[in-house]
Enzyme design. Structure first.
Site, PDB file in Angstrom:
ATOM      1  N   ASP A  98     -63.170 -24.583 103.779  1.00  0.00           N
ATOM      2  CA  ASP A  98     -63.135 -25.985 103.341  1.00  0.00           C
ATOM      3  C   ASP A  98     -62.897 -26.936 104.508  1.00  0.00           C
ATOM      4  OD1 ASP A  98     -63.516 -25.318 100.638  1.00  0.00           O
ATOM      5  OD2 ASP A  98     -61.381 -24.964 100.352  1.00  0.00           O
ATOM      6  N   ARG A 102     -46.715 -26.898  99.910  1.00  0.00           N
ATOM      7  CA  ARG A 102     -47.548 -28.097  99.991  1.00  0.00           C
ATOM      8  C   ARG A 102     -46.751 -29.389 100.238  1.00  0.00           C
ATOM      9  NH1 ARG A 102     -50.994 -24.743 101.448  1.00  0.00           N
ATOM     10  NH2 ARG A 102     -52.700 -24.175 100.046  1.00  0.00           N
ATOM     11  N   ASP A 143     -53.351 -28.011  94.100  1.00  0.00           N
ATOM     12  CA  ASP A 143     -52.883 -28.435  95.413  1.00  0.00           C
ATOM     13  C   ASP A 143     -53.193 -29.893  95.711  1.00  0.00           C
ATOM     14  OD1 ASP A 143     -51.617 -26.137  96.122  1.00  0.00           O
ATOM     15  OD2 ASP A 143     -53.274 -25.291  97.270  1.00  0.00           O
ATOM     16  N   SER A 199     -60.786 -16.818  97.645  1.00  0.00           N
ATOM     17  CA  SER A 199     -59.997 -17.976  98.045  1.00  0.00           C
ATOM     18  C   SER A 199     -58.557 -17.496  98.208  1.00  0.00           C
ATOM     19  CB  SER A 199     -60.074 -19.066  96.965  1.00  0.00           C
ATOM     20  OG  SER A 199     -59.253 -20.153  97.308  1.00  0.00           O
TER      21      SER A 199
END
Length: 406
Positions: free
Chosen positions: A17, A98, A127, A179
């Site tokens: 990504d 995060r 996220d 992922s």
């Protein structure tokens, strides 16, 4: 699309990504400067070669922020002390990392005079919420760019097409493109065959932090964890910092098939998703911490704290770390941990954690009272009056029912 953005700080991992986001930002925001920020939260080798890769794909510079100590002391330990597990399985490895990363992004963006912060989270995931709520907590005026929500790319296959067209090197293939999210606490796996809940996970193909229970040793391993006020400080008598302590338990837990879960979770954005999580050291710590609380907390506190842990897990999962309620719950939890000090011994065997003894100077267990042998401190005859009073509402209800039936 806006073209006023001159400088963007990008949360950068070097994965699929974020690798393609750098050239995409420059193409779509008039050649804006992109500053990449990689957070070192214990992913190890994944950080190797990132600076060269980031600059080669168009970033002006790369920050590598070492956040491991902060992650453990300011996020993992408070979550562990709360016994917070999302949906009774997930130990929140991605969730609490995060907010920490986002806070650092804001600090760098302000220092660099950036116009925006960008991230590579998809519009389907949790996220994006976790990053953006944390950004709002420290820079509510900051522009946020989430390419997955605005670009024309619709799938990971199309991302790979874009990378190949822009000569961006990738360390994945279309066939092995799970992922993943890795830090010192856990490793998650999503996508490919895991998207069908009918498929049994191919653990021998997936696992990286350990082995499946079937491949674990035939002989059990013992481990003793020492806690001080709810915080683990020693393993087998050896005093360790938090980062090293988790690493050590990850090794012994992984070797014995500990901490593997297959979870069909309820995402914040409304859908169910399926993932395999590896959290060997964390699973050992949660088990040991709960065992010590069994010994040291009174009944009312122990039971109420279970409710607090569930709420705490939901707040962390939903990205609400920097909120008054989370902070208030942490204050309550800390007050309960004053006596959670002692040693817990566990036996690890083929994916199982088996209690093997716990001791604490604050133990509320009184052998003289609990014994089945003769004692001189508990009058068993007292129980009759207690039961009569405790059962009085039941007896009154029964008498009323009998009267009505006549």
């Amino acid at each position: 699309m806006e073209h006023k953005i001159k400088k963007v700080v990008l949360a950068y991992s070097g994965g699929l990504d974020t690798s393609i986001i750098i050239p995409w930002l420059k193409e779509n925001f008039d050649g804006c400067e992109v500053i990449a920020v990689a957070a070192d939260v214990g992913q190890g080798a994944e950080l190797s070669g990132l600076e060269e890769k980031a600059k080669k794909t168009g970033a002006s510079k790369l920050y590598i922020a070492d956040l491991k100590k902060q992650l453990v002391e300011d996020y993992i330990w408070p979550t562990l002390k709360a016994d917070a597990e999302y949906e009774e399985k997930y130990l929140l490895g991605t969730s609490f990392a995060r907010p920490l990363i986002a806070k650092r992004l804001v600090e760098i963006a302000k220092a660099e005079g950036a116009d925006a912060i960008a991230h590579g989270c998809t519009g389907k995931g949790n996220d994006q919420v976790r990053f953006e709520l944390a950004i709002k907590a420290f820079a509510p005026e900051m522009k946020i760019i989430a390419p997955w929500r605005i670009w024309d790319i619709k799938s990971r296959d199309e991302e790979i097409d874009y990378a190949e067209a822009h000569d961006i090197p990738l360390n994945i293939t279309r066939e092995t493109n799970y992922s993943k999210d890795k830090n010192l606490w856990h490793l998650s796996h999503e996508g490919l065959d895991l998207e069908d809940p009918a498929n049994e996970p191919q653990y021998d193909k997936i696992l990286e932090l350990g082995v499946s229970p079937e491949k674990a040793p035939d002989k059990p391993a013992y481990v003793t964890v020492t806690f001080e006020k709810g915080v683990p400080v020693k393993v087998d008598g050896e005093k360790l910092c938090g980062v090293d302590l988790i690493a050590k338990l990850n090794r012994v837990g992984g070797e014995n098939g500990i901490g593997i879960i297959d979870l069909l979770e309820n995402r914040l954005v409304g859908m169910k998703s399926r993932g395999v999580y590896e959290t060997p050291g964390g699973t050992i710590l949660y088990h040991a911490h709960r065992k010590l609380e069994e010994l040291c907390l009174d009944k009312d506190t122990f039971h109420f704290k279970q409710n607090v842990g569930q709420k705490f897990s939901e707040l962390v999962y939903d990205g609400k770390w920097f909120t008054p309620l989370r902070e208030a719950l942490s204050a309550f939890v800390d007050s309960t941990q004053e006596t959670v000090t002692g040693d817990v011994r566990l036996k690890l065997y083929k994916g199982n954690i088996i209690d093997a003894g716990a001791v604490s100077p604050y133990s509320l267990y009184n052998e003289e009272i609990a014994t089945f042998s003769e004692d001189h401190v508990y009058n068993q005859a007292d129980a009759e009056g207690f039961i009569n009073l405790f059962g009085l509402p039941i007896a009154v209800q029964a008498m009323k029912k009998q009267k009505d039936e006549k």
